[in-house]
Write a protein that holds these residues in place. Structure first.
Motif, PDB file in Angstrom:
ATOM      1  N   GLY A  21       0.829  -1.195   0.000  1.00  0.00           N
ATOM      2  CA  GLY A  21       0.000   0.000   0.000  1.00  0.00           C
ATOM      3  C   GLY A  21       0.864   1.247   0.000  1.00  0.00           C
ATOM      4  O   GLY A  21       1.983   1.238   0.511  1.00  0.00           O
ATOM      5  N   PRO A  22       0.340   2.335  -0.555  1.00  0.00           N
ATOM      6  CA  PRO A  22       1.153   3.551  -0.694  1.00  0.00           C
ATOM      7  C   PRO A  22       1.520   4.206   0.641  1.00  0.00           C
ATOM      8  O   PRO A  22       2.508   4.914   0.731  1.00  0.00           O
ATOM      9  N   LYS A  23       0.748   3.980   1.679  1.00  0.00           N
ATOM     10  CA  LYS A  23       1.042   4.601   2.971  1.00  0.00           C
ATOM     11  C   LYS A  23       2.156   3.876   3.712  1.00  0.00           C
ATOM     12  O   LYS A  23       2.810   4.460   4.573  1.00  0.00           O
ATOM     13  N   LYS A  24       2.386   2.619   3.409  1.00  0.00           N
ATOM     14  CA  LYS A  24       3.410   1.830   4.103  1.00  0.00           C
ATOM     15  C   LYS A  24       4.800   1.959   3.489  1.00  0.00           C
ATOM     16  O   LYS A  24       5.791   1.677   4.138  1.00  0.00           O
ATOM     17  N   ILE A  25       4.903   2.354   2.231  1.00  0.00           N
ATOM     18  CA  ILE A  25       6.186   2.408   1.528  1.00  0.00           C
ATOM     19  C   ILE A  25       7.193   3.321   2.242  1.00  0.00           C
ATOM     20  O   ILE A  25       8.326   2.905   2.488  1.00  0.00           O
ATOM     21  N   PRO A  26       6.831   4.571   2.625  1.00  0.00           N
ATOM     22  CA  PRO A  26       7.813   5.402   3.333  1.00  0.00           C
ATOM     23  C   PRO A  26       8.234   4.810   4.682  1.00  0.00           C
ATOM     24  O   PRO A  26       9.400   4.896   5.066  1.00  0.00           O
ATOM     25  N   GLU A  27       7.298   4.184   5.366  1.00  0.00           N
ATOM     26  CA  GLU A  27       7.624   3.552   6.655  1.00  0.00           C
ATOM     27  C   GLU A  27       8.592   2.389   6.463  1.00  0.00           C
ATOM     28  O   GLU A  27       9.541   2.228   7.226  1.00  0.00           O
ATOM     29  N   LEU A  28       8.375   1.599   5.430  1.00  0.00           N
ATOM     30  CA  LEU A  28       9.284   0.486   5.133  1.00  0.00           C
ATOM     31  C   LEU A  28      10.669   1.000   4.760  1.00  0.00           C
ATOM     32  O   LEU A  28      11.690   0.441   5.184  1.00  0.00           O
ATOM     33  N   ILE A  32      14.087   0.091   6.795  1.00  0.00           N
ATOM     34  CA  ILE A  32      15.227  -0.531   6.122  1.00  0.00           C
ATOM     35  C   ILE A  32      16.467   0.342   6.260  1.00  0.00           C
ATOM     36  O   ILE A  32      17.566  -0.152   6.513  1.00  0.00           O
ATOM     37  N   GLY A  33      16.302   1.655   6.127  1.00  0.00           N
ATOM     38  CA  GLY A  33      17.426   2.575   6.287  1.00  0.00           C
ATOM     39  C   GLY A  33      18.026   2.522   7.679  1.00  0.00           C
ATOM     40  O   GLY A  33      19.247   2.528   7.849  1.00  0.00           O
ATOM     41  N   GLN A  34      17.164   2.469   8.700  1.00  0.00           N
ATOM     42  CA  GLN A  34      17.654   2.377  10.080  1.00  0.00           C
ATOM     43  C   GLN A  34      18.385   1.067  10.312  1.00  0.00           C
ATOM     44  O   GLN A  34      19.406   1.023  11.011  1.00  0.00           O
ATOM     45  N   ALA A  35      17.876  -0.018   9.740  1.00  0.00           N
ATOM     46  CA  ALA A  35      18.529  -1.318   9.897  1.00  0.00           C
ATOM     47  C   ALA A  35      19.910  -1.314   9.248  1.00  0.00           C
ATOM     48  O   ALA A  35      20.886  -1.808   9.832  1.00  0.00           O
ATOM     49  N   LEU A  36      20.015  -0.755   8.045  1.00  0.00           N
ATOM     50  CA  LEU A  36      21.302  -0.692   7.363  1.00  0.00           C
ATOM     51  C   LEU A  36      22.289   0.195   8.115  1.00  0.00           C
ATOM     52  O   LEU A  36      23.470  -0.129   8.218  1.00  0.00           O
ATOM     53  N   LYS A  37      21.803   1.322   8.663  1.00  0.00           N
ATOM     54  CA  LYS A  37      22.669   2.214   9.432  1.00  0.00           C
ATOM     55  C   LYS A  37      23.162   1.500  10.699  1.00  0.00           C
ATOM     56  O   LYS A  37      24.330   1.587  11.054  1.00  0.00           O
ATOM     57  N   GLY A  38      22.271   0.767  11.375  1.00  0.00           N
ATOM     58  CA  GLY A  38      22.667   0.017  12.559  1.00  0.00           C
ATOM     59  C   GLY A  38      23.705  -1.041  12.231  1.00  0.00           C
ATOM     60  O   GLY A  38      24.666  -1.234  12.973  1.00  0.00           O
TER      61      GLY A  38
END
Length: 62
Positions: A21-28, A32-38
């Motif tokens: 859904g279009p509302k979940k894409i920015p949250e995903l 993912i960005g936070q996981a990669l940074k961690g």
């Protein structure tokens, strides 16, 4: 990147919008960005810890 062109990336994005859904894409993307940074920070800390450890330097000399 991995042999993917603009049409392929568009199809992947379209499928992701249909699945999540279009509302979940920015949250995903944020998650993912936070996981990669961690992961990057963890690897950096491990490398710094290993370079400060004298036992590692002894084993490298063998």
């Amino acid at each position: 990147m991995f042999g993917l062109g603009l049409p392929e990336m568009g199809v992947i994005l379209l499928v992701a919008v249909f699945i999540f859904g279009p509302k979940k894409i920015p949250e995903l993307g944020k998650t993912i960005g936070q996981a990669l940074k961690g992961f990057k920070d963890e690897m950096q800390n491990d490398l710094e810890t290993d370079s400060d450890n004298p036992e590692v330097k002894k084993s490298e000399g063998n």
